[in-house]
Design a protein around this motif. Structure first.
Motif, mmCIF file in Angstrom:
data_model
loop_
_atom_site.group_PDB
_atom_site.id
_atom_site.type_symbol
_atom_site.label_atom_id
_atom_site.label_comp_id
_atom_site.label_asym_id
_atom_site.label_seq_id
_atom_site.Cartn_x
_atom_site.Cartn_y
_atom_site.Cartn_z
ATOM 1 N N CYS A 133 0.838 -1.199 0.000
ATOM 2 C CA CYS A 133 0.000 0.000 0.000
ATOM 3 C C CYS A 133 0.874 1.250 0.000
ATOM 4 C CB CYS A 133 -0.972 -0.002 1.172
ATOM 5 S SG CYS A 133 -0.268 0.454 2.765
ATOM 6 N N TYR A 134 0.224 2.378 -0.254
ATOM 7 C CA TYR A 134 0.941 3.642 -0.301
ATOM 8 C C TYR A 134 1.303 4.113 1.109
ATOM 9 C CZ TYR A 134 -0.342 4.108 -5.211
ATOM 10 O OH TYR A 134 -0.480 3.909 -6.557
ATOM 11 N N GLY A 135 2.448 4.798 1.209
ATOM 12 C CA GLY A 135 2.895 5.400 2.460
ATOM 13 C C GLY A 135 3.434 6.787 2.164
ATOM 14 N N GLU A 136 3.178 7.714 3.059
ATOM 15 C CA GLU A 136 3.593 9.104 2.854
ATOM 16 C C GLU A 136 5.097 9.192 2.614
ATOM 17 O OE1 GLU A 136 1.694 12.671 4.884
ATOM 18 O OE2 GLU A 136 3.480 12.318 6.108
ATOM 19 N N GLY A 137 5.476 9.856 1.548
ATOM 20 C CA GLY A 137 6.879 9.925 1.162
ATOM 21 C C GLY A 137 7.522 11.254 1.516
ATOM 22 N N LEU A 138 8.591 11.207 2.326
ATOM 23 C CA LEU A 138 9.334 12.410 2.685
ATOM 24 C C LEU A 138 10.759 12.342 2.158
ATOM 25 C CD1 LEU A 138 8.065 12.827 6.368
ATOM 26 C CD2 LEU A 138 7.434 14.211 4.387
ATOM 27 N N PHE A 139 10.927 11.649 1.035
ATOM 28 C CA PHE A 139 12.254 11.498 0.456
ATOM 29 C C PHE A 139 12.790 12.856 0.015
ATOM 30 C CE2 PHE A 139 14.672 10.414 -3.576
ATOM 31 C CZ PHE A 139 15.847 10.139 -2.899
ATOM 32 N N LEU A 140 13.992 13.184 0.462
ATOM 33 C CA LEU A 140 14.582 14.487 0.209
ATOM 34 C C LEU A 140 14.655 14.819 -1.278
ATOM 35 C CD1 LEU A 140 16.158 16.970 1.396
ATOM 36 C CD2 LEU A 140 18.244 15.640 0.988
ATOM 37 N N GLY A 141 14.955 13.812 -2.103
ATOM 38 C CA GLY A 141 15.084 14.062 -3.534
ATOM 39 C C GLY A 141 13.821 14.621 -4.153
ATOM 40 N N TYR A 142 12.660 14.288 -3.565
ATOM 41 C CA TYR A 142 11.383 14.769 -4.086
ATOM 42 C C TYR A 142 10.916 16.039 -3.370
ATOM 43 C CZ TYR A 142 11.200 10.027 -6.041
ATOM 44 O OH TYR A 142 11.474 8.856 -6.707
ATOM 45 N N THR A 143 11.115 16.106 -2.044
ATOM 46 C CA THR A 143 10.664 17.304 -1.332
ATOM 47 C C THR A 143 11.470 18.528 -1.741
ATOM 48 O OG1 THR A 143 12.105 16.750 0.560
ATOM 49 C CG2 THR A 143 9.817 15.987 0.648
ATOM 50 N N ARG A 144 12.717 18.331 -2.102
ATOM 51 C CA ARG A 144 13.514 19.451 -2.607
ATOM 52 C C ARG A 144 12.915 20.014 -3.888
ATOM 53 N NH1 ARG A 144 19.924 17.780 -2.248
ATOM 54 N NH2 ARG A 144 20.358 18.662 -0.190
ATOM 55 N N LEU A 145 12.307 19.143 -4.674
ATOM 56 C CA LEU A 145 11.687 19.571 -5.924
ATOM 57 C C LEU A 145 10.247 20.030 -5.709
ATOM 58 C CD1 LEU A 145 13.042 16.807 -8.333
ATOM 59 C CD2 LEU A 145 13.728 19.208 -8.234
ATOM 60 N N GLY A 146 9.811 20.018 -4.448
ATOM 61 C CA GLY A 146 8.501 20.579 -4.141
ATOM 62 C C GLY A 146 7.350 19.601 -4.118
ATOM 63 N N TYR A 147 7.629 18.290 -4.001
ATOM 64 C CA TYR A 147 6.555 17.296 -4.049
ATOM 65 C C TYR A 147 6.623 16.323 -2.878
ATOM 66 C CZ TYR A 147 5.320 18.632 -8.825
ATOM 67 O OH TYR A 147 4.912 19.325 -9.929
ATOM 68 N N MET A 148 5.455 16.032 -2.327
ATOM 69 C CA MET A 148 5.312 14.927 -1.395
ATOM 70 C C MET A 148 4.230 14.010 -1.948
ATOM 71 S SD MET A 148 4.598 14.746 2.720
ATOM 72 C CE MET A 148 3.107 15.733 2.700
ATOM 73 N N PHE A 149 4.575 12.742 -2.105
ATOM 74 C CA PHE A 149 3.646 11.785 -2.676
ATOM 75 C C PHE A 149 2.962 10.962 -1.590
ATOM 76 C CE2 PHE A 149 6.655 12.647 -6.111
ATOM 77 C CZ PHE A 149 5.775 12.975 -7.130
ATOM 78 N N SER A 150 1.726 10.579 -1.894
ATOM 79 C CA SER A 150 0.888 9.753 -0.997
ATOM 80 C C SER A 150 0.759 10.374 0.397
ATOM 81 C CB SER A 150 1.455 8.331 -0.899
ATOM 82 O OG SER A 150 1.573 7.741 -2.171
ATOM 83 N N PRO A 151 0.418 11.664 0.479
ATOM 84 C CA PRO A 151 0.273 12.301 1.795
ATOM 85 C C PRO A 151 -0.841 11.633 2.606
ATOM 86 C CG PRO A 151 -0.734 13.661 0.094
ATOM 87 C CD PRO A 151 0.012 12.568 -0.622
ATOM 88 N N GLY A 152 -0.576 11.464 3.899
ATOM 89 C CA GLY A 152 -1.593 10.910 4.781
ATOM 90 C C GLY A 152 -1.756 9.408 4.745
ATOM 91 N N HIS A 153 -0.976 8.723 3.931
ATOM 92 C CA HIS A 153 -1.058 7.261 3.853
ATOM 93 C C HIS A 153 0.016 6.619 4.733
ATOM 94 C CE1 HIS A 153 -4.004 6.705 0.572
ATOM 95 N NE2 HIS A 153 -3.593 7.898 0.182
ATOM 96 N N PRO A 154 -0.248 5.431 5.250
ATOM 97 C CA PRO A 154 -1.479 4.656 5.106
ATOM 98 C C PRO A 154 -2.627 5.287 5.896
ATOM 99 C CG PRO A 154 0.052 3.528 6.574
ATOM 100 C CD PRO A 154 0.789 4.701 5.996
ATOM 101 N N ASP A 155 -3.798 5.414 5.240
ATOM 102 C CA ASP A 155 -4.960 6.011 5.899
ATOM 103 C C ASP A 155 -5.846 4.910 6.474
ATOM 104 O OD1 ASP A 155 -6.227 4.879 3.686
ATOM 105 O OD2 ASP A 155 -6.494 6.796 2.661
ATOM 106 N N ALA A 156 -7.017 5.287 6.952
ATOM 107 C CA ALA A 156 -7.916 4.319 7.591
ATOM 108 C C ALA A 156 -8.286 3.189 6.640
ATOM 109 C CB ALA A 156 -9.161 5.028 8.104
ATOM 110 N N GLY A 157 -8.486 3.535 5.358
ATOM 111 C CA GLY A 157 -8.810 2.503 4.377
ATOM 112 C C GLY A 157 -7.668 1.516 4.176
ATOM 113 N N ASP A 158 -6.434 2.040 4.138
ATOM 114 C CA ASP A 158 -5.262 1.171 3.987
ATOM 115 C C ASP A 158 -5.129 0.228 5.182
ATOM 116 O OD1 ASP A 158 -4.469 2.466 1.593
ATOM 117 O OD2 ASP A 158 -3.448 4.024 2.745
#
Length: 283
Positions: free
Chosen positions: A97-122
């Protein structure tokens, strides 16, 4: 914990072990073994692979894996399957399942993927997966194989960030700007492998157990740490990864900025006002 809850509802006794607290106990006597981890650089991270090796010979016991990934799982699932086969275990399933990504390579470029995951549904899906494992084993569905396709670009990235290179090359290339470092020790406290040594008033030092998660770089409030991810050779890969995932409707993302070691979400109205638009540019 959610998977364990599902197993317990199916009247299975469960023992949980946090890999961050040290190697797992020997698995002798267990009927079912599960290993969970976040995917790193589209692969199974070295500490998880070492944990499976530490279990010893599983002698035909059933085993399953559960993973988190902020964008794509890559070879993260297949890596666990290969490691469990080497330990002579039989595959009992995979939960992904998806998990909130705080990888520096992406946050430096201004993006965080799968925010809030794993959520209640996950978490509910994980619970259901755990509850269904005894049924799957009884029905001999454990032979069902689950494969995820890996794009050739990600395979190239995995090769460029191989564990051997991390340990023997990249780990030697982390260094601190003495003029910026305040000797706060935050980098040492967040290192997931305990690779950074630090004493009050001293500069941090890196050992050889680095997995290149670059968490230390991301949390530094003074941006005092330099690492291989700063090299120009990696920038095209990071931009490609961000652009591809940002266009994928199945992957949630938010715009962020990195401020003094903290990832801060950018308000949507502010982003539009500043000319962010909808083209998901990464430069």
């Amino acid at each position: 914990q959610s998977i364990a809850g599902g197993l317990q509802e199916s009247e299975v006794d469960v023992v949980l072990h946090d890999l961050a607290s040290g190697p797992p106990p020997h698995a002798a006597g267990f009927d079912l073994v599960g290993i969970g981890y976040p995917v790193q650089y589209f692969r199974m991270p070295p500490p998880a692979r070492a944990a499976i090796s530490a279990l010893g010979d599983l002698a035909g016991a059933e085993a399953f894996a559960f993973i988190l990934h902020s964008t794509y799982p890559g070879a993260g699932i297949e890596g666990a399957r290969r490691a469990l086969r080497r330990a002579h275990a039989r595959a009992a399933g995979v939960f992904s399942c998806y998990g909130e990504g705080l990888f520096l390579g992406y946050t430096r470029l201004g993006y965080m993927f799968s925010p809030g995951h794993p959520d209640a549904g996950d978490l509910w899906a994980a619970h259901e997966f755990g509850g269904g494992l005894p049924v799957a084993l009884a029905d001999e569905r454990s032979s069902v194989r689950h494969r995820s396709r890996t794009h050739w670009v990600y395979a190239l990235e995995r090769a460029a960030l191989a564990p051997w290179l991390m340990r023997h090359v990249y780990s030697r290339l982390f260094h601190v700007d003495r003029s910026l470092c305040t000797r706060c020790g935050k980098c040492a406290r967040v290192c997931p492998t305990g690779n950074i040594t630090w004493e009050r008033g001293a500069l941090p030092e890196w050992g050889r157990d680095c997995v290149a998660c670059v968490t230390c770089v991301g949390v530094c409030p003074e941006s005092a740490i330099r690492c291989p991810l700063d090299w120009p050779v990696f920038r095209p890969f990071l931009r490609y990864n961000v652009a591809r995932a940002a266009r994928d409707p199945s992957i949630e993302h938010v715009r962020v900025e990195l401020k003094r070691g903290k990832v801060v979400r950018i308000d949507a109205a502010r982003y539009a006002h500043e000319g962010g638009g909808c083209d998901e540019r990464t430069d």
